[in-house]
Write a protein that holds these residues in place. Structure first.
Motif, PDB file in Angstrom:
ATOM      1  N   ALA A 288      53.252 -32.911 -47.080  1.00 57.46           N
ATOM      2  CA  ALA A 288      54.614 -32.366 -46.990  1.00 57.46           C
ATOM      3  C   ALA A 288      54.585 -30.853 -46.803  1.00 57.46           C
ATOM      4  O   ALA A 288      55.350 -30.299 -46.004  1.00 57.46           O
ATOM      5  N   SER A 289      53.682 -30.178 -47.516  1.00 57.38           N
ATOM      6  CA  SER A 289      53.597 -28.725 -47.347  1.00 57.38           C
ATOM      7  C   SER A 289      53.036 -28.380 -45.967  1.00 57.38           C
ATOM      8  O   SER A 289      53.421 -27.373 -45.371  1.00 57.38           O
ATOM      9  N   GLY A 290      52.156 -29.220 -45.438  1.00 54.05           N
ATOM     10  CA  GLY A 290      51.658 -29.009 -44.085  1.00 54.05           C
ATOM     11  C   GLY A 290      52.776 -29.149 -43.055  1.00 54.05           C
ATOM     12  O   GLY A 290      52.889 -28.332 -42.133  1.00 54.05           O
ATOM     13  N   VAL A 291      53.615 -30.167 -43.222  1.00 55.54           N
ATOM     14  CA  VAL A 291      54.762 -30.343 -42.320  1.00 55.54           C
ATOM     15  C   VAL A 291      55.693 -29.138 -42.436  1.00 55.54           C
ATOM     16  O   VAL A 291      56.167 -28.606 -41.426  1.00 55.54           O
ATOM     17  N   ALA A 292      55.951 -28.691 -43.668  1.00 54.74           N
ATOM     18  CA  ALA A 292      56.827 -27.530 -43.880  1.00 54.74           C
ATOM     19  C   ALA A 292      56.268 -26.299 -43.161  1.00 54.74           C
ATOM     20  O   ALA A 292      57.014 -25.559 -42.508  1.00 54.74           O
ATOM     21  N   GLU A 293      54.960 -26.093 -43.247  1.00 56.32           N
ATOM     22  CA  GLU A 293      54.358 -24.935 -42.590  1.00 56.32           C
ATOM     23  C   GLU A 293      54.454 -25.045 -41.068  1.00 56.32           C
ATOM     24  O   GLU A 293      54.697 -24.049 -40.380  1.00 56.32           O
ATOM     25  N   LEU A 294      54.301 -26.243 -40.543  1.00 59.42           N
ATOM     26  CA  LEU A 294      54.430 -26.423 -39.102  1.00 59.42           C
ATOM     27  C   LEU A 294      55.871 -26.179 -38.639  1.00 59.42           C
ATOM     28  O   LEU A 294      56.095 -25.571 -37.589  1.00 59.42           O
ATOM     29  N   ILE A 295      56.827 -26.618 -39.423  1.00 55.35           N
ATOM     30  CA  ILE A 295      58.235 -26.378 -39.092  1.00 55.35           C
ATOM     31  C   ILE A 295      58.541 -24.884 -39.146  1.00 55.35           C
ATOM     32  O   ILE A 295      59.190 -24.337 -38.243  1.00 55.35           O
ATOM     33  N   ILE A 296      58.072 -24.222 -40.194  1.00 55.35           N
ATOM     34  CA  ILE A 296      58.272 -22.773 -40.305  1.00 55.35           C
ATOM     35  C   ILE A 296      57.652 -22.075 -39.095  1.00 55.35           C
ATOM     36  O   ILE A 296      58.272 -21.198 -38.477  1.00 55.35           O
ATOM     37  N   SER A 297      56.443 -22.459 -38.737  1.00 60.20           N
ATOM     38  CA  SER A 297      55.757 -21.864 -37.592  1.00 60.20           C
ATOM     39  C   SER A 297      56.576 -22.042 -36.314  1.00 60.20           C
ATOM     40  O   SER A 297      56.773 -21.089 -35.553  1.00 60.20           O
ATOM     41  N   PHE A 298      57.044 -23.251 -36.085  1.00 60.18           N
ATOM     42  CA  PHE A 298      57.818 -23.539 -34.882  1.00 60.18           C
ATOM     43  C   PHE A 298      59.061 -22.660 -34.798  1.00 60.18           C
ATOM     44  O   PHE A 298      59.327 -22.041 -33.774  1.00 60.18           O
ATOM     45  N   PHE A 299      59.818 -22.599 -35.886  1.00 59.74           N
ATOM     46  CA  PHE A 299      61.049 -21.816 -35.857  1.00 59.74           C
ATOM     47  C   PHE A 299      60.785 -20.313 -35.752  1.00 59.74           C
ATOM     48  O   PHE A 299      61.555 -19.589 -35.125  1.00 59.74           O
ATOM     49  N   LEU A 300      59.687 -19.840 -36.328  1.00 61.86           N
ATOM     50  CA  LEU A 300      59.336 -18.428 -36.170  1.00 61.86           C
ATOM     51  C   LEU A 300      58.973 -18.114 -34.717  1.00 61.86           C
ATOM     52  O   LEU A 300      59.208 -17.009 -34.238  1.00 61.86           O
ATOM     53  N   LEU A 301      58.402 -19.089 -34.021  1.00 62.20           N
ATOM     54  CA  LEU A 301      58.045 -18.870 -32.620  1.00 62.20           C
ATOM     55  C   LEU A 301      59.266 -18.791 -31.713  1.00 62.20           C
ATOM     56  O   LEU A 301      59.265 -18.037 -30.746  1.00 62.20           O
ATOM     57  N   ILE A 302      60.288 -19.568 -32.030  1.00 62.50           N
ATOM     58  CA  ILE A 302      61.404 -19.633 -31.083  1.00 62.50           C
ATOM     59  C   ILE A 302      62.488 -18.585 -31.326  1.00 62.50           C
ATOM     60  O   ILE A 302      63.202 -18.238 -30.397  1.00 62.50           O
ATOM     61  N   LYS A 303      62.617 -18.091 -32.549  1.00 68.78           N
ATOM     62  CA  LYS A 303      63.645 -17.064 -32.766  1.00 68.78           C
ATOM     63  C   LYS A 303      63.425 -16.316 -34.078  1.00 68.78           C
ATOM     64  O   LYS A 303      62.726 -16.775 -34.964  1.00 68.78           O
ATOM     65  N   ARG A 304      64.045 -15.177 -34.148  1.00 68.75           N
ATOM     66  CA  ARG A 304      64.006 -14.355 -35.362  1.00 68.75           C
ATOM     67  C   ARG A 304      64.782 -15.077 -36.465  1.00 68.75           C
ATOM     68  O   ARG A 304      65.890 -15.554 -36.230  1.00 68.75           O
ATOM     69  N   PRO A 305      64.222 -15.162 -37.660  1.00 66.39           N
ATOM     70  CA  PRO A 305      64.903 -15.921 -38.715  1.00 66.39           C
ATOM     71  C   PRO A 305      66.132 -15.196 -39.265  1.00 66.39           C
ATOM     72  O   PRO A 305      66.116 -13.974 -39.447  1.00 66.39           O
ATOM     73  N   GLY A 306      67.168 -15.963 -39.505  1.00 64.31           N
ATOM     74  CA  GLY A 306      68.348 -15.424 -40.172  1.00 64.31           C
ATOM     75  C   GLY A 306      68.120 -15.437 -41.678  1.00 64.31           C
ATOM     76  O   GLY A 306      67.073 -15.881 -42.168  1.00 64.31           O
ATOM     77  N   ASN A 307      69.094 -14.963 -42.429  1.00 62.60           N
ATOM     78  CA  ASN A 307      68.959 -14.868 -43.891  1.00 62.60           C
ATOM     79  C   ASN A 307      68.687 -16.223 -44.536  1.00 62.60           C
ATOM     80  O   ASN A 307      67.874 -16.316 -45.452  1.00 62.60           O
ATOM     81  N   PHE A 308      69.356 -17.282 -44.062  1.00 63.66           N
ATOM     82  CA  PHE A 308      69.156 -18.606 -44.645  1.00 63.66           C
ATOM     83  C   PHE A 308      67.714 -19.073 -44.455  1.00 63.66           C
ATOM     84  O   PHE A 308      67.076 -19.547 -45.396  1.00 63.66           O
ATOM     85  N   PHE A 309      67.195 -18.923 -43.234  1.00 65.71           N
ATOM     86  CA  PHE A 309      65.823 -19.360 -42.970  1.00 65.71           C
ATOM     87  C   PHE A 309      64.812 -18.493 -43.715  1.00 65.71           C
ATOM     88  O   PHE A 309      63.783 -18.981 -44.175  1.00 65.71           O
TER      89      PHE A 309
END
Length: 117
Positions: free
Chosen positions: A44-65
């Protein structure tokens, strides 16, 4: 500079996320003994890290992220502390105890970096 740091963080989270599936045993060993379902926690933590990585690649994170990333970093902090207390290897690498303890404040450095993105 923020974009470069975002891509570096994306790479770090992505590499760590993949490692949760390719080097599962090493990550399972650092899950504190008092937690059940170690294999699930690692995946689960591996999936979370992959999701975080993906979203960091596509855009700058907002406050919620940013809050989600920081919460994740705090959730994995007990594993870093447990690893340092027990002098557990990082996969097959024996890491000197001072370096294991250095990973603990690194979580807070990462939080500071995330907040600056």
């Amino acid at each position: 500079m923020k974009t470069i740091m975002r891509y570096i963080l994306a790479a770090v989270f992505g590499i760590a996320g993949v490692a949760h599936f390719t080097r599962t045993e090493g990550f399972t060993n650092i899950v504190p003994h008092y937690l059940p379902f170690k294999d699930f926690i690692v995946k689960a933590s591996g999936v979370a890290e992959l999701i975080i990585s993906f979203f960091l690649l596509i855009k700058r994170p907002g406050n919620f992220f940013k809050k989600i990333i920081n919460s994740f970093l705090m959730l994995v902090l007990p594993a870093n502390i447990y690893m340092a207390q027990k002098s557990l290897p990082l996969g097959s690498i024996d890491v000197p105890k001072p370096l294991l303890w250095a990973r603990v404040p690194l979580q807070f450095v990462l939080i500071k970096i995330v907040n600056k993105l």
